[in-house]
Each structure stands twice: as C-alpha cells, then as structure tokens.
Enzyme design. Structure first.
Site, PDB file in Angstrom:
ATOM      1  CG  ASN A 163      -5.139  -9.162  12.354  1.00 34.20           C
ATOM      2  OD1 ASN A 163      -5.927  -9.959  11.653  1.00 34.20           O
ATOM      3  ND2 ASN A 163      -5.201  -7.769  11.822  1.00 34.20           N
TER       4      ASN A 163
ATOM      5  NE  ARG B 161      -9.616  -7.820  13.285  1.00 28.06           N
ATOM      6  CZ  ARG B 161      -9.414  -7.345  11.827  1.00 28.06           C
ATOM      7  NH1 ARG B 161      -8.304  -7.602  11.303  1.00 28.06           N
ATOM      8  NH2 ARG B 161     -10.490  -6.690  11.316  1.00 28.06           N
TER       9      ARG B 161
ATOM     10  CG  HIS C 152     -12.679   2.215  12.582  1.00 24.74           C
ATOM     11  ND1 HIS C 152     -11.687   1.753  13.749  1.00 24.74           N
ATOM     12  CD2 HIS C 152     -12.088   1.897  11.529  1.00 24.74           C
ATOM     13  CE1 HIS C 152     -10.624   0.911  13.052  1.00 24.74           C
ATOM     14  NE2 HIS C 152     -10.827   1.120  11.816  1.00 24.74           N
TER      15      HIS C 152
ATOM     16  N   GLY D 244     -11.047   0.559   5.413  1.00 25.56           N
ATOM     17  CA  GLY D 244     -12.402   0.038   5.959  1.00 25.56           C
ATOM     18  C   GLY D 244     -13.157   1.392   6.846  1.00 25.56           C
TER      19      GLY D 244
ATOM     20  NE  ARG E 124     -14.475  -3.839   2.419  1.00 28.38           N
ATOM     21  CZ  ARG E 124     -13.689  -3.693   3.703  1.00 28.38           C
ATOM     22  NH1 ARG E 124     -14.592  -2.961   4.604  1.00 28.38           N
ATOM     23  NH2 ARG E 124     -12.789  -4.541   3.961  1.00 28.38           N
TER      24      ARG E 124
ATOM     25  CG  ASP F 162      -3.930   6.750   0.506  1.00 28.17           C
ATOM     26  OD1 ASP F 162      -4.110   7.806   0.942  1.00 28.17           O
ATOM     27  OD2 ASP F 162      -3.062   5.828   0.910  1.00 28.17           O
TER      28      ASP F 162
ATOM     29  CB  ILE G  54      -9.708   8.630   6.874  1.00 29.31           C
ATOM     30  CG1 ILE G  54      -9.157   8.112   5.561  1.00 29.31           C
ATOM     31  CG2 ILE G  54     -10.227  10.189   6.632  1.00 29.31           C
ATOM     32  CD1 ILE G  54     -10.213   7.635   4.568  1.00 29.31           C
ATOM     33  N   GLY G  55      -9.708   9.182  10.157  1.00 32.80           N
ATOM     34  CA  GLY G  55     -10.181  10.094  11.160  1.00 32.80           C
ATOM     35  C   GLY G  55      -9.073  10.553  11.825  1.00 32.80           C
ATOM     36  CD  GLU G  56      -5.903   6.910  14.698  1.00 34.10           C
ATOM     37  OE1 GLU G  56      -4.770   6.834  14.463  1.00 34.10           O
ATOM     38  OE2 GLU G  56      -6.600   5.833  15.075  1.00 34.10           O
TER      39      GLU G  56
HETATM   40  P1  ADP Z   1      -7.332   0.049   7.244  1.00 36.73           P
HETATM   41  O1  ADP Z   1      -6.759  -0.467   8.642  1.00 36.73           O
HETATM   42  O2  ADP Z   1      -8.556  -0.035   7.188  1.00 36.73           O
HETATM   43  O3  ADP Z   1      -6.490  -0.742   6.212  1.00 36.73           O
HETATM   44  P2  ADP Z   1      -6.139   2.669   7.930  1.00 36.73           P
HETATM   45  O4  ADP Z   1      -6.989   2.774   9.034  1.00 36.73           O
HETATM   46  O5  ADP Z   1      -4.822   2.448   7.797  1.00 36.73           O
HETATM   47  O6  ADP Z   1      -6.985   1.635   7.007  1.00 36.73           O
HETATM   48  O7  ADP Z   1      -6.631   3.817   6.779  1.00 36.73           O
HETATM   49  C1  ADP Z   1      -5.998   4.069   5.651  1.00 36.73           C
HETATM   50  C2  ADP Z   1      -6.566   5.519   5.235  1.00 36.73           C
HETATM   51  O8  ADP Z   1      -6.148   6.554   6.154  1.00 36.73           O
HETATM   52  C3  ADP Z   1      -6.068   6.061   3.701  1.00 36.73           C
HETATM   53  O9  ADP Z   1      -7.009   6.335   3.011  1.00 36.73           O
HETATM   54  C4  ADP Z   1      -5.080   7.216   4.033  1.00 36.73           C
HETATM   55  O10 ADP Z   1      -5.207   7.939   2.955  1.00 36.73           O
HETATM   56  C5  ADP Z   1      -5.351   7.673   5.300  1.00 36.73           C
HETATM   57  N1  ADP Z   1      -4.221   7.846   5.882  1.00 36.73           N
HETATM   58  C6  ADP Z   1      -3.384   7.243   6.650  1.00 36.73           C
HETATM   59  N2  ADP Z   1      -2.269   8.186   7.034  1.00 36.73           N
HETATM   60  C7  ADP Z   1      -2.674   9.396   6.756  1.00 36.73           C
HETATM   61  C8  ADP Z   1      -1.957  10.664   7.016  1.00 36.73           C
HETATM   62  N3  ADP Z   1      -0.596  10.987   7.593  1.00 36.73           N
HETATM   63  N4  ADP Z   1      -2.574  11.852   6.334  1.00 36.73           N
HETATM   64  C9  ADP Z   1      -3.830  11.774   5.952  1.00 36.73           C
HETATM   65  N5  ADP Z   1      -4.436  10.397   5.409  1.00 36.73           N
HETATM   66  C10 ADP Z   1      -4.025   9.235   6.159  1.00 36.73           C
END
Ligand code: ADP
Length: 397
Positions: A8, A89, A205, A209, A238, A280, A329-331
């Site tokens: 990437n 990618r 997702h 983003g 965004r 964040d 965030i979802g995970e």
């Molecule tokens: P991208 O790949 O789009 O840059 P990510 O998928 O890494 O973003 O997501 C970043 C977001 O996930 C942030 O808002 C962060 O707060 C949240 N996040 C990452 N790890 C954790 C965690 N352990 N607990 C809660 N939120 C988290």
C-alpha cells in the site's frame, strides 16, 4: 516456496506485508514513513521480533530497496527470487476495473487517467508500483482496486442526480471505497450463513474512514461512499454526506475558497469538527464520559448516521440476514457497537447479547443472541490477505 508481497503505497509512505502462499502465512510486515526526508522511518516486524530506525529514504525506490535488503538481512527470505508477485492496493479504479488486474501499460495508463478522481492516492500508487518494478523487474505485478467490488451496483445506485452529461462526460458518479474490505467481510460471513442461498449482508467498515455496504448474493448493491471517500457516513475528520449548498453557503460566509472549504470537509470535520476534541473515537468517548457536550453530540451524530444507513440498506436489500462490524471502531469500540445496536434494535427486531459484546476488542465474535433473526457479528477485516490472494491467483494463472 512462493512469497507474495501486498503493498500500500502512499505519497510519503510504503506499507508492506509478505505472505507465504498459498498458506497465507504472514512472514513479515512493515512500513517506510516520511519518504523523501533525511529523517525517514523504517519499521519491520517478523516473527516475535521488530526493528525501527530513522534514516534517509529519499524516494520510493530507495524504500523498496530497503525492504528487500531487510528481508534478506533478517533471513526472512534467502534471495529476491523467492518473491514471485507483488500486489498493489489502488484506491481508484474508476469505471474500468470490476476486479483485480495484471499490471500492463494499459492498466498503468488507466490508473494514471484516474488521478483527477484520487489525486493523492493513485499518483502515489503508481510511484510505488514503478519503484517495485525497478527493484524487482520480473515479478508478477497486480493492481487490486478499492472500488472494484462496488462496480456491481446498478445505475440507480451509482448515478448522481446531476445533468446526465456530467455523468457520462466526466464519469462523475458513485464509486465507493473500502471494497476490498467489504468483499473480505462478505466472504467471511458465509460461514455464519450456511444454507442461505441468497445472503443479504450489511457490512460496516468503521474506522477513521468509514463506509457501509449492502451486499446481496456476494455482490455489492449499494455503498455509502460516493465519488470520493468524503461521502456517506460521518468519519474521523470527514463530513460524510451533506446538502451540497453547505459548500456554497460557507464559502460565502467565511470568504474561503471552494478548495479551502473542501479541505475543511475532508480534514477538519466529522468527529474532530463537531467535538472539537479529536478525530479519534477513543478521545471523543473519554470526553463523553466527562460530560463534554460537543463530544456527546459528535458521538450521537455518528451513531445516528450509521443507523440511518443500516435502515436504508435494510430496505434496499429487502431485509437482512447479517450485520457486520469491522475496522478500527467496529472491531474495537464495543461502546459504539452497543449504541448503534440499541438504535436499530427496535425497528429491525434484533436480539443483541450486550454482555457478550462488552469488552470485546479486535476479536471475531457473534454479538446477537441465537434467537435473533439477524446475525450481528464483529469480524476483523484483512485487506492485505485479499490483495495477496488476488495477486497469487494471477501468478498461478
Ligand atoms: P483507518 O484505517 O481508516 O485509518 P482505523 O480502522 O485504524 O482507521 O480506525 C481508527 C479508529 O479506530 C479511531 O477512531 C480509533 O479510536 C478506533 N480504535 C482503534 N483501536 C481502538 C481500540 N482499541 N478501542 C477503541 N477504539 C479504537
């Protein structure tokens, strides 16, 4: 043993992950950051070890050379010939690519022609591709597009209601993004939907983003991001979808140019803009706990926009069999998952096991109760393995 690199490339960074295929075993991963600077950073992780150093990396070719040298020095590979293919990618594949494609002059030209649609990304991807080509001239090179999975949308899902001439003349339409992730999640979901011949899935997702996709019979039918990743739900910085007159009105009010306002919509809005705390979600949630009203509003806005899209896609799909949460965030944020589920639960008739959801971070888990008519699950996404799979497929062809 065949090794495949998933790459990437950004304008000043190069992320990589090396797989042993077809086992899909991760051999190492790493990142070169601040490319173009004397104090660039190179990091690599392999097995239980890792290394990070500051050094000059003046261009992407130097970064690739550094990667290859590190692989040999750390004995991750014995010779460069072991790398049989490299998958890149590519954020924007436009109307041209509905699946991954072998790099050829034509592929390169098309990616180049799409630079106006993804100025920072596509340009950087080509720089990355050319750098690899210089150092590893004989490997199979494959372009894996973030937009490809969304090419199955029908015109009424991707055409914007603007003068039609603009749609055809300028290819101004919805392309979506995160397609590789949504496709991965759709494939992973099948194990929960055995016996269902026509699965209907909503994949969320949601990271910095964020995008939501409606998937029917393993194909994308609708997705929230638009011409660019600025569209759809609110994100870290965004806006997501807005009334288009917001642009005009705010430019008039502030005296800022369209370009300046566009940058604000991309980089200073979303969680950051509304909460005035952070982009964040963790910082925003911490501020929510302290009773910060703007943070509370930002969080509510985020939840509402996601719930609205889920409702919309429920109708679009004619019902839903599975909802998936993924990405940062979802995970990880079980708090945000809980809030979203509470918002959609009454209308959709879900039955969520909130105790099971609680505390779960970064793990695959079903959070709905067995009697729930819709399976709700957390599935960690893996875009890199999809890149490696597609790339290996072309190598073996
Ligand atoms: P991208 O790949 O789009 O840059 P990510 O998928 O890494 O973003 O997501 C970043 C977001 O996930 C942030 O808002 C962060 O707060 C949240 N996040 C990452 N790890 C954790 C965690 N352990 N607990 C809660 N939120 C988290």
């Amino acid at each position: 043993m065949d090794k495949v690199m998933a790459v990437n490339a950004g304008s000043s960074s190069l992320k990589f992950k090396l797989y042993e295929m077809p086992e899909e075993k991760v051999l190492c991963s790493g990142n070169a950051e601040r490319i173009g600077h004397e104090d660039a950073i190179f990091g690599i992780k392999w097995g239980s070890e890792s290394e990070k150093k500051v050094l000059p990396i003046l261009d992407h070719a130097a970064a690739v050379q550094l990667v290859v040298d590190a692989l040999i020095e750390k004995k991750i590979i014995h010779s460069m010939d072991e790398i049989v293919a490299v998958g890149h990618r590519i954020v924007q594949g436009g109307k041209y690519f509905s699946h991954s494609e072998l790099f050829s002059k034509d592929t390169e030209d098309k990616i180049e022609s799409l630079i106006p649609l993804a100025p920072l990304h596509n340009k950087a991807h080509l720089v990355g591709f050319r750098a690899f080509k210089k150092i590893l001239p004989n490997v199979t090179s494959v372009a894996v597009f973030d937009t490809a999975f969304h090419q199955s949308m029908e015109p009424q899902d991707y055409v914007f209601p603007i003068p039609y001439e603009y749609t055809t003349k300028y290819d101004c339409r919805r392309y979506g993004a995160h397609g590789t992730s949504h496709q991965y999640l759709s494939q992973e979901a099948t194990k929960y939907l055995k016996g269902n011949k026509h699965p209907r899935i909503i994949s969320c997702h949601i990271g910095s983003g964020a995008s939501i996709t409606a998937i029917k019979d393993s194909k994308c039918v609708a997705t929230s991001m638009g011409l660019t990743p600025l569209g759809g739900i609110m994100m870290g910085t965004r806006t997501g979808d807005l009334d288009p007159s917001v642009m005009n009105y705010l430019c008039t009010c502030t005296g800022k140019s369209v370009e300046e306002m566009y940058q604000i919509f991309n980089k200073k809005s979303g969680f950051l803009g509304v909460s005035e705390v952070s982009n964040d979600s963790r910082d925003v949630l911490a501020a929510v706990d302290e009773g910060n009203e703007k943070a509370i509003l930002a969080n509510k806005l985020f939840i509402r926009r996601i719930a609205d899209f889920i409702g919309q896609y429920y109708v679009r799909l004619g019902g839903v069999d599975m909802i998936i949460f993924s990405a940062g965030i979802g995970e990880n944020s079980y708090e945000i998952r809980e809030s979203i589920c509470k918002e959609i639960e009454p209308a959709l008739g879900l039955k969520i096991d909130y105790e099971k959801n609680k505390g779960k971070r970064g793990v695959e888990v079903v959070i709905s109760k067995p009697e729930s008519p819709i399976v709700v699950a957390v599935i960690p996404t893996d875009e890199e393995v999809m890149i490696a799979r597609d790339t290996y497929h072309f190598y073996k062809k």
